[in-house]
Design a protein around this motif. Structure first.
Motif, PDB file in Angstrom:
ATOM      1  N   UNK A 119      51.848  49.289  59.207  1.00 28.70           N
ATOM      2  CA  UNK A 119      49.816  49.760  59.088  1.00 28.70           C
ATOM      3  C   UNK A 119      49.688  48.231  57.537  1.00 28.70           C
ATOM      4  N   UNK A 120      50.638  47.927  57.454  1.00 31.58           N
ATOM      5  CA  UNK A 120      51.043  46.308  56.280  1.00 31.58           C
ATOM      6  C   UNK A 120      51.369  45.775  57.564  1.00 31.58           C
ATOM      7  N   UNK A 121      51.513  45.338  58.683  1.00 36.29           N
ATOM      8  CA  UNK A 121      50.985  44.335  58.921  1.00 36.29           C
ATOM      9  C   UNK A 121      50.021  43.653  60.313  1.00 36.29           C
ATOM     10  N   UNK A 122      49.410  46.205  60.147  1.00 39.38           N
ATOM     11  CA  UNK A 122      48.004  45.553  60.360  1.00 39.38           C
ATOM     12  C   UNK A 122      46.900  44.690  59.801  1.00 39.38           C
ATOM     13  N   UNK A 123      47.234  44.713  58.180  1.00 40.40           N
ATOM     14  CA  UNK A 123      46.250  44.161  57.575  1.00 40.40           C
ATOM     15  C   UNK A 123      46.931  42.616  57.472  1.00 40.40           C
ATOM     16  N   UNK A 124      48.643  41.649  57.829  1.00 39.41           N
ATOM     17  CA  UNK A 124      47.859  40.242  57.999  1.00 39.41           C
ATOM     18  C   UNK A 124      48.341  39.910  59.483  1.00 39.41           C
ATOM     19  N   UNK A 125      48.184  40.548  59.697  1.00 39.80           N
ATOM     20  CA  UNK A 125      48.508  40.446  61.588  1.00 39.80           C
ATOM     21  C   UNK A 125      47.208  41.063  62.585  1.00 39.80           C
ATOM     22  N   UNK A 126      46.280  41.543  62.458  1.00 37.49           N
ATOM     23  CA  UNK A 126      45.722  42.572  63.243  1.00 37.49           C
ATOM     24  C   UNK A 126      44.853  41.695  63.546  1.00 37.49           C
ATOM     25  N   UNK A 127      44.616  40.891  64.791  1.00 38.90           N
ATOM     26  CA  UNK A 127      43.517  40.217  65.380  1.00 38.90           C
ATOM     27  C   UNK A 127      43.428  41.146  65.952  1.00 38.90           C
ATOM     28  N   UNK A 128      43.534  42.113  67.055  1.00 39.86           N
ATOM     29  CA  UNK A 128      43.040  42.624  68.641  1.00 39.86           C
ATOM     30  C   UNK A 128      43.053  44.431  67.554  1.00 39.86           C
ATOM     31  N   UNK A 129      43.225  44.822  66.229  1.00 42.46           N
ATOM     32  CA  UNK A 129      43.862  45.912  66.312  1.00 42.46           C
ATOM     33  C   UNK A 129      44.831  46.415  67.155  1.00 42.46           C
ATOM     34  N   UNK A 130      45.724  45.980  67.436  1.00 39.80           N
ATOM     35  CA  UNK A 130      46.653  46.809  68.378  1.00 39.80           C
ATOM     36  C   UNK A 130      48.465  47.103  67.061  1.00 39.80           C
ATOM     37  N   UNK A 131      48.280  46.749  66.118  1.00 36.90           N
ATOM     38  CA  UNK A 131      49.401  47.171  64.952  1.00 36.90           C
ATOM     39  C   UNK A 131      48.413  48.644  64.112  1.00 36.90           C
TER      40      UNK A 131
ATOM     41  N   UNK B  90      37.613  46.016  64.381  1.00 38.51           N
ATOM     42  CA  UNK B  90      36.714  46.627  66.209  1.00 38.51           C
ATOM     43  C   UNK B  90      35.437  45.589  65.301  1.00 38.51           C
ATOM     44  N   UNK B  91      34.884  45.679  64.012  1.00 36.85           N
ATOM     45  CA  UNK B  91      33.685  45.194  63.400  1.00 36.85           C
ATOM     46  C   UNK B  91      33.245  43.997  64.031  1.00 36.85           C
ATOM     47  N   UNK B  92      34.450  43.294  63.852  1.00 32.15           N
ATOM     48  CA  UNK B  92      34.570  41.840  64.122  1.00 32.15           C
ATOM     49  C   UNK B  92      34.419  41.161  65.410  1.00 32.15           C
ATOM     50  N   UNK B  93      35.133  41.841  66.579  1.00 34.62           N
ATOM     51  CA  UNK B  93      35.342  41.648  67.900  1.00 34.62           C
ATOM     52  C   UNK B  93      34.048  42.565  68.513  1.00 34.62           C
ATOM     53  N   UNK B  94      33.380  42.997  67.444  1.00 38.43           N
ATOM     54  CA  UNK B  94      32.193  44.256  68.945  1.00 38.43           C
ATOM     55  C   UNK B  94      31.470  44.087  67.385  1.00 38.43           C
ATOM     56  N   UNK B  95      30.723  43.303  67.099  1.00 39.94           N
ATOM     57  CA  UNK B  95      29.380  43.228  65.847  1.00 39.94           C
ATOM     58  C   UNK B  95      28.622  44.161  66.439  1.00 39.94           C
ATOM     59  N   UNK B  96      28.184  45.069  65.598  1.00 42.02           N
ATOM     60  CA  UNK B  96      27.193  45.852  65.528  1.00 42.02           C
ATOM     61  C   UNK B  96      25.653  45.357  65.204  1.00 42.02           C
ATOM     62  N   UNK B  97      24.778  45.539  65.977  1.00 40.18           N
ATOM     63  CA  UNK B  97      23.589  44.898  66.051  1.00 40.18           C
ATOM     64  C   UNK B  97      22.326  45.545  65.025  1.00 40.18           C
TER      65      UNK B  97
END
Length: 149
Positions: A86-98, A142-149
């Motif tokens: 969870x801490x890694x997902x805050x720092x290094x989570x460009x695609x949400x894998x963490x 998720x919202x940065x990769x799939x923006x909601x219109x």
């Protein structure tokens, strides 16, 4: 089932009388109950016979084969790994894998905490906190990769 032997017994229909029991069925003969006088006091001597048994079993000492006496476990590996992910997902989570890995590890940490005794509550609390953080950062990724219109 064995039946009582023949004799005079209290009448099931009349509490003030005795009725003859022939060993198989009630007979027709009845007679009044004898008058009860003061019962004679008979001294009773109680002596133990046979072995004595304990009602409660002795405490069972749990021992493991290789490590001696079992102790309380303080660490829940899944809760700890969920917190690190969870801490890694805050720092290094460009695609949400963490975030996905942290949620999965946190769910296992909640359902089957490896900690025992009072540490179980702490392990579950850490796992739930990691799930919340991972879900929040996963939704942001998720919202940065799939923006909601």
């Amino acid at each position: 089932m064995t039946l009582p032997a023949a004799g005079w017994f209290p009448d099931p229909r009349d509490a003030g009388r005795l009725r003859w029991w022939d060993g198989h069925a009630w007979g027709e003969g009845t007679r009044p109950l004898p008058a009860r006088g003061p019962a004679a006091m008979v001294p009773v001597t109680v002596t133990p016979t046979g072995p004595s048994f304990s009602v409660t079993p002795p405490p069972v000492e749990h021992r493991t084969w290789a490590y001696g006496a079992a102790t309380s476990r303080r660490l829940c590996a899944f809760a700890a790994s969920a917190a690190v992910l969870a801490i890694a997902s805050v720092a290094l989570n460009p695609w949400g894998a963490f975030s996905v890995l942290a949620v999965l590890a946190g769910l296992v940490g909640v359902v089957r905490p490896g900690a025992t005794d009072r540490w179980r509550l702490l392990a579950r609390s850490v796992a739930v906190s990691a799930i919340v953080v991972a879900l929040a950062t996963g939704l942001v990724a998720l919202s940065t990769h799939a923006p909601v219109s």
